[in-house]
Design a protein around this motif. Structure first.
Motif, PDB file in Angstrom:
ATOM      1  N   GLU A   1       0.907  -0.902   0.246  1.00  0.00           N
ATOM      2  CA  GLU A   1      -0.156  -0.176  -0.029  1.00  0.00           C
ATOM      3  C   GLU A   1       0.740   1.065  -0.131  1.00  0.00           C
ATOM      4  O   GLU A   1       1.772   1.174   0.400  1.00  0.00           O
ATOM      5  N   LYS A   2       0.987   2.671  -0.726  1.00  0.00           N
ATOM      6  CA  LYS A   2       1.225   3.815  -0.603  1.00  0.00           C
ATOM      7  C   LYS A   2       0.481   4.165   0.345  1.00  0.00           C
ATOM      8  O   LYS A   2       0.465   5.792   0.501  1.00  0.00           O
ATOM      9  N   ASN A   3       1.457   3.843   1.605  1.00  0.00           N
ATOM     10  CA  ASN A   3       1.526   4.537   3.418  1.00  0.00           C
ATOM     11  C   ASN A   3       2.819   4.361   3.350  1.00  0.00           C
ATOM     12  O   ASN A   3       3.043   3.075   3.289  1.00  0.00           O
TER      13      ASN A   3
ATOM     14  N   ARG B   1       9.495  -0.741   2.759  1.00  0.00           N
ATOM     15  CA  ARG B   1       8.808  -2.101   2.612  1.00  0.00           C
ATOM     16  C   ARG B   1       9.256  -2.615   1.580  1.00  0.00           C
ATOM     17  O   ARG B   1       9.913  -3.337   0.973  1.00  0.00           O
ATOM     18  N   LYS B   2       9.534  -1.728   0.032  1.00  0.00           N
ATOM     19  CA  LYS B   2      10.333  -1.990  -1.087  1.00  0.00           C
ATOM     20  C   LYS B   2      11.621  -2.311  -1.229  1.00  0.00           C
ATOM     21  O   LYS B   2      11.683  -3.628  -1.891  1.00  0.00           O
TER      22      LYS B   2
ATOM     23  N   GLU C   1       5.673  -1.583 -10.316  1.00  0.00           N
ATOM     24  CA  GLU C   1       4.712  -0.737 -10.224  1.00  0.00           C
ATOM     25  C   GLU C   1       3.177  -0.535 -10.825  1.00  0.00           C
ATOM     26  O   GLU C   1       2.327   0.221 -10.307  1.00  0.00           O
ATOM     27  N   ASN C   2       3.384  -1.240 -11.505  1.00  0.00           N
ATOM     28  CA  ASN C   2       1.983  -1.488 -12.658  1.00  0.00           C
ATOM     29  C   ASN C   2       1.948  -2.235 -13.546  1.00  0.00           C
ATOM     30  O   ASN C   2       2.070  -3.369 -14.142  1.00  0.00           O
ATOM     31  N   PRO C   3       1.523  -3.580 -11.285  1.00  0.00           N
ATOM     32  CA  PRO C   3       1.376  -4.964 -11.577  1.00  0.00           C
ATOM     33  C   PRO C   3       0.154  -5.060 -12.422  1.00  0.00           C
ATOM     34  O   PRO C   3      -0.785  -4.413 -12.746  1.00  0.00           O
TER      35      PRO C   3
ATOM     36  N   PHE D   1      -4.595  -4.202  -9.303  1.00  0.00           N
ATOM     37  CA  PHE D   1      -4.592  -3.151  -8.233  1.00  0.00           C
ATOM     38  C   PHE D   1      -3.656  -2.106  -7.871  1.00  0.00           C
ATOM     39  O   PHE D   1      -3.210  -2.232  -9.254  1.00  0.00           O
ATOM     40  N   SER D   2      -4.449  -1.273  -7.933  1.00  0.00           N
ATOM     41  CA  SER D   2      -4.124  -0.032  -7.983  1.00  0.00           C
ATOM     42  C   SER D   2      -2.476   0.288  -7.154  1.00  0.00           C
ATOM     43  O   SER D   2      -1.652   1.509  -7.385  1.00  0.00           O
ATOM     44  N   ASN D   3      -1.961  -0.038  -6.458  1.00  0.00           N
ATOM     45  CA  ASN D   3      -1.185  -0.461  -5.700  1.00  0.00           C
ATOM     46  C   ASN D   3      -0.077  -1.327  -6.210  1.00  0.00           C
ATOM     47  O   ASN D   3       0.353  -1.308  -6.847  1.00  0.00           O
ATOM     48  N   ILE D   4       1.662  -1.130  -5.524  1.00  0.00           N
ATOM     49  CA  ILE D   4       2.687  -1.327  -5.895  1.00  0.00           C
ATOM     50  C   ILE D   4       2.711  -3.164  -5.701  1.00  0.00           C
ATOM     51  O   ILE D   4       2.052  -3.372  -3.956  1.00  0.00           O
TER      52      ILE D   4
END
Length: 86
Positions: free
Chosen positions: A46-48, A54-55, A67-69, A73-76
């Motif tokens: 999640e982008k938070n 975490r990456k 980045e564009n799975p 999902f819109s997340n990474i």
């Protein structure tokens, strides 16, 4: 059949972080996945919070950071293929 395993949540208490426990958990997940013919292990990041940390954790454990799975999902996503040549 393409078998994938999604890591829903993985948390290590702050005082136990940077001791290799999370990496050991990922190795165990990978070992179990290989024994069960899983082709791909992935987790949605999640982008938070501390996204970069975490990456880096997943990257340092052999995961690709997408980045564009393609998982919808819109997340990474952190993705690792096992039992294949990908």
């Amino acid at each position: 059949i393409f078998r994938a395993l999604k890591i829903m949540d993985m948390c290590i208490k702050d005082k136990f972080q940077s001791l290799g426990i999370g990496s050991q958990v990922l190795r165990l997940i990978e070992e179990i996945s290989k024994k069960n013919s899983v082709k791909c292990i992935y987790g949605v990041l999640e982008k938070n919070g501390d996204l970069e940390r975490r990456k880096n954790f997943y990257f340092n454990n052999g995961f690709r950071i997408e980045e564009n799975p393609v998982f919808g999902f819109s997340n990474i996503c952190a993705v690792k293929f096992v039992n294949s040549s990908n």
